[in-house]
Design a protein around this motif. Structure first.
Motif, PDB file in Angstrom:
ATOM      1  N   THR A  62     -48.504  27.850  24.875  1.00 52.35           N
ATOM      2  CA  THR A  62     -49.375  28.559  25.453  1.00 52.35           C
ATOM      3  C   THR A  62     -50.548  28.458  25.301  1.00 52.35           C
ATOM      4  O   THR A  62     -51.128  27.836  24.025  1.00 52.35           O
ATOM      5  N   PHE A  77     -48.889  37.770  30.628  1.00 51.43           N
ATOM      6  CA  PHE A  77     -47.687  36.876  30.555  1.00 51.43           C
ATOM      7  C   PHE A  77     -48.218  35.227  29.945  1.00 51.43           C
ATOM      8  O   PHE A  77     -49.231  35.082  30.715  1.00 51.43           O
ATOM      9  N   PRO A  78     -47.895  34.877  29.427  1.00 48.74           N
ATOM     10  CA  PRO A  78     -45.890  34.722  28.750  1.00 48.74           C
ATOM     11  C   PRO A  78     -46.421  35.978  27.926  1.00 48.74           C
ATOM     12  O   PRO A  78     -47.902  36.183  27.195  1.00 48.74           O
ATOM     13  N   ASN A  79     -44.902  36.104  27.097  1.00 50.55           N
ATOM     14  CA  ASN A  79     -45.849  37.495  25.921  1.00 50.55           C
ATOM     15  C   ASN A  79     -44.120  37.214  25.075  1.00 50.55           C
ATOM     16  O   ASN A  79     -43.637  36.525  25.320  1.00 50.55           O
ATOM     17  N   LEU A  82     -40.574  38.115  25.561  1.00 51.31           N
ATOM     18  CA  LEU A  82     -39.929  37.608  26.798  1.00 51.31           C
ATOM     19  C   LEU A  82     -38.611  36.960  25.567  1.00 51.31           C
ATOM     20  O   LEU A  82     -37.050  36.537  25.791  1.00 51.31           O
ATOM     21  N   ALA A 300     -43.800  29.024  31.857  1.00 49.19           N
ATOM     22  CA  ALA A 300     -44.360  29.773  31.971  1.00 49.19           C
ATOM     23  C   ALA A 300     -45.411  29.712  33.180  1.00 49.19           C
ATOM     24  O   ALA A 300     -45.859  30.813  33.674  1.00 49.19           O
ATOM     25  N   THR A 499     -46.891  37.461  38.765  1.00 47.28           N
ATOM     26  CA  THR A 499     -45.575  37.210  38.907  1.00 47.28           C
ATOM     27  C   THR A 499     -44.453  37.821  39.999  1.00 47.28           C
ATOM     28  O   THR A 499     -45.249  38.821  40.443  1.00 47.28           O
ATOM     29  N   SER A 602     -39.809  34.485  36.487  1.00 50.80           N
ATOM     30  CA  SER A 602     -41.084  34.361  36.193  1.00 50.80           C
ATOM     31  C   SER A 602     -41.455  33.480  34.547  1.00 50.80           C
ATOM     32  O   SER A 602     -41.884  32.654  34.933  1.00 50.80           O
ATOM     33  N   TRP A 603     -40.485  33.220  34.832  1.00 45.92           N
ATOM     34  CA  TRP A 603     -40.223  32.024  33.062  1.00 45.92           C
ATOM     35  C   TRP A 603     -38.817  31.549  33.226  1.00 45.92           C
ATOM     36  O   TRP A 603     -38.037  31.721  33.708  1.00 45.92           O
ATOM     37  N   TRP A 606     -35.915  31.110  30.865  1.00 47.66           N
ATOM     38  CA  TRP A 606     -34.974  32.996  30.997  1.00 47.66           C
ATOM     39  C   TRP A 606     -33.715  32.609  30.358  1.00 47.66           C
ATOM     40  O   TRP A 606     -33.352  33.637  30.100  1.00 47.66           O
TER      41      TRP A 606
END
Length: 616
Positions: A62, A77-79, A82, A300, A499, A602-603, A606
């Motif tokens: 990231t 985001f991202p974080n 998740l 991401a 997102t 969003s990911w 997921w």
């Protein structure tokens, strides 16, 4: 001559032989011991090596470090959440359907105002403590609904014109009941990971809710910052935090108490360890992916289009696959700071001269007409982008096409006409001035390292120069940008993404005037310095009305009408200026099995607990 013992020489020779034998014995013994030690060492090393080899590791990246380990304080985001936390439900990234997660089932009463969740049996936190209905009540009532805590998640559950929250109560250790003041269509999705409310540990965090720090704020707000030892963070998700080196990496390890199992009863996740590297430049990320140091790129934030073309040619040789999931569900936008407030010392949040420009609809419309989105798509997105005319994701049933809203196709002459009609003037060099003689010039920010946004900012600077506006474009660190947007409010204009998803109300914290991410006119927030003179704009109030009406309405046809009107308001009044959005592009190693990729979530990872690494 000296007298000698008749046996003296023999004795001497025998002693030498005895000593030689002893040395040989000692050497043999030492060699044997060394061999045994080496065998033991090799055996141990082999066992360790096998253990390392057997451990499945996934390396991701990231652009920047996490801003916090505290769920309620997170706005980026991202974080880590998740990987480390789950909600009562989750949203399927392929179908958009809400599925069971910590809750195995739920029932909704006929009046749509009472929802009862039943938790899975035997749930535990990563420290082995039971996860029960007490944790659910604590998370919703004491954290999310707490007026002293600025959790963005609260905005998704404000109900009705008064912004009331559901009443939540424990029925027994496995059942929890939510009572709503009125029917609320988005409720179930608000409980769904990854973007909904994530459950927090009462047994660890409850004391911090009842104590205040020296700054007068709840101790909770300063709990679990990035200075907290990672192993002290208690989680319920697939992975727990193992170690953190600022500016380098955060390592996750599988949570031994995670609840999910596969069809054969094997505990999930399959991957033992995740290394999350912080690489503040997408070009550097690309180099590391191509060299094999990274396993995934674009999970991401979608791949840059030129990366997609390059990596597509290298798929076979590089032993990876490039995925195209269609249009991404988020939005990319430019916004002006329209905040009329002043600090407690009376200093304006925004320079009054600039505020007059930014709150002028003709000025914002002129800027929208001056941005050449087709050139942006061709040169920056390589034709793979999607020009946006709606703040709602294309995958949503509430999305309306460009023909149903006002659009701003590139028209610099129209932009100049609007500006002149609004009282702006040009000098002989084509520079723009307002009616008071002030040169029209402002700062534009975005997050450094994101080459797409940096290129977009550079183009907007050029585009607006053609209508006489001087833009000072500055990419800055993402966390610094986040602090400016959410706390200091010290900015003129910015470019950033947000997102999206199926449910429009999931973005209530961005669109509603009291939302914690309503950056273009951010209201006073809990835990921050007070502001003077803040007020919502006319279009803020209209969007509030529409979001309240849309959340209350259960008839899908009527909900579509309400959100169609919301999209028209956004395009008519331009609280933000939509740009060109990415296609969902991601690259991953061939040995990463189980990926389910689309543009909806969003990911891209997921379904992380279900991913496997084969033959590595």
């Amino acid at each position: 001559m000296a007298e000698t013992h008749p046996h003296g020489r023999l004795l001497h020779i025998n002693v030498i032989k005895a000593r030689g034998s002893l040395r040989r014995i000692l050497r043999s013994l030492l060699f044997g011991l060394a061999a045994i030690g080496l065998a033991i060492l090799v055996s141990c090393h082999s066992a360790q090596f096998k253990a390392v080899v057997a451990e499945k590791q996934l390396v991701l990246s990231t652009l920047t470090d996490p801003r916090t380990f505290n769920y309620a304080n997170n706005q980026s985001f991202p974080n880590i959440f998740l990987f480390a936390f789950e909600g009562l439900t989750r949203e399927n990234g392929m179908t958009g359907e809400v599925e069971p997660a910590l809750a195995e089932s739920w029932t909704i009463a006929a009046d749509n105002k009472r929802i009862t969740f039943t938790l899975r049996e035997g749930l535990k936190w990563s420290d082995g403590q039971p996860l029960t209905a007490d944790d659910i009540v604590f998370t919703y009532r004491d954290i999310v609904f707490n007026p002293a805590i600025p959790a963005d998640a609260k905005d998704s559950l404000r109900i009705g014109t008064k912004g009331m929250f559901p009443t939540v109560r424990k029925l027994d250790d496995r059942r929890v009941e939510f009572l709503l003041p009125e029917p609320f269509a988005p409720f179930l999705r608000a409980t769904a990971a990854p973007d909904g409310i994530l459950i927090q540990p009462k047994h660890v965090l409850e004391p911090t809710i009842h104590r205040k720090g020296s700054d007068g704020n709840l101790e909770f707000l300063s709990t679990w910052g990035t200075d907290t030892p990672p192993k002290k963070i208690v989680v319920n998700g697939a992975y727990l935090l193992d170690s953190y080196v600022a500016g380098q990496r955060l390592v996750f390890r599988r949570n031994p108490y995670y609840w999910r199992r596969d069809a054969q009863g094997q505990p999930l996740p399959y991957v033992d360890r995740i290394v999350w590297q912080f690489i503040e430049n997408t070009d550097t990320q690309l180099l590391r992916f191509r060299s094999g140091e990274l396993d995934v790129m674009g999970d991401a934030r979608p791949l840059r289009p030129e990366y997609y073309s390059l990596l597509k040619r290298e798929e076979q040789r590089g032993k990876f696959q490039v995925y195209n999931g269609g249009a991404w569900s988020g939005m990319l936008y430019m916004a002006f700071n329209q905040n009329p407030a002043r600090t407690k010392n009376g200093k304006p949040i925004v320079d009054p001269v600039k505020l007059k420009w930014f709150t002028n609809l003709s000025f914002r419309q002129a800027v929208a007409y001056a941005i050449d989105r087709d050139r942006m798509n061709t040169n920056i997105f390589r034709g793979l982008g999607v020009t946006q005319h709606s703040p709602i994701s294309v995958q949503s049933p509430y999305f309306v096409p460009a023909s149903a809203v006002k659009t701003y196709d590139y028209n610099p002459q129209q932009a100049k006409t609007l500006l002149q009609q609004a009282g702006f003037q040009y000098n002989a060099q084509g520079q723009l001035f307002d009616a008071a003689g002030n040169r029209v010039r402002f700062n534009l920010l975005t997050n450094a390292g994101n080459k797409v946004r940096e290129a977009i900012g550079a183009q907007i600077k050029q585009d607006l120069a053609r209508i006489g506006i001087q833009v000072d474009f500055t990419p800055i660190n993402f966390n610094t940008l986040g602090e400016k947007l959410s706390t200091s409010r010290d900015w003129d204009a910015h470019i950033i993404g947000f997102t999206g998803g199926i449910e429009p109300h999931s973005s209530a914290n961005f669109w509603m005037s009291n939302g914690g991410s309503h950056y273009f006119n951010l209201a006073p927030q809990p835990g921050q310095q007070p502001l003077q003179g803040w007020q919502p704009t006319t279009f803020d109030q209209e969007i509030d009305r529409l979001f309240i009406a849309g959340a209350k309405e259960l008839d899908e046809a009527k909900r579509k009408q309400i959100y169609a009107q919301f999209q028209r308001v956004v395009q008519d009044d331009l609280p933000i200026i939509l740009l060109v959005n990415d296609s969902a592009l991601m690259a991953a190693r061939n040995d990463l099995v189980g990926l389910k990729y689309s543009g909806l979530p969003s990911w891209g990872l997921w379904n992380m607990p279900e991913l496997q690494i084969k033959d590595r």
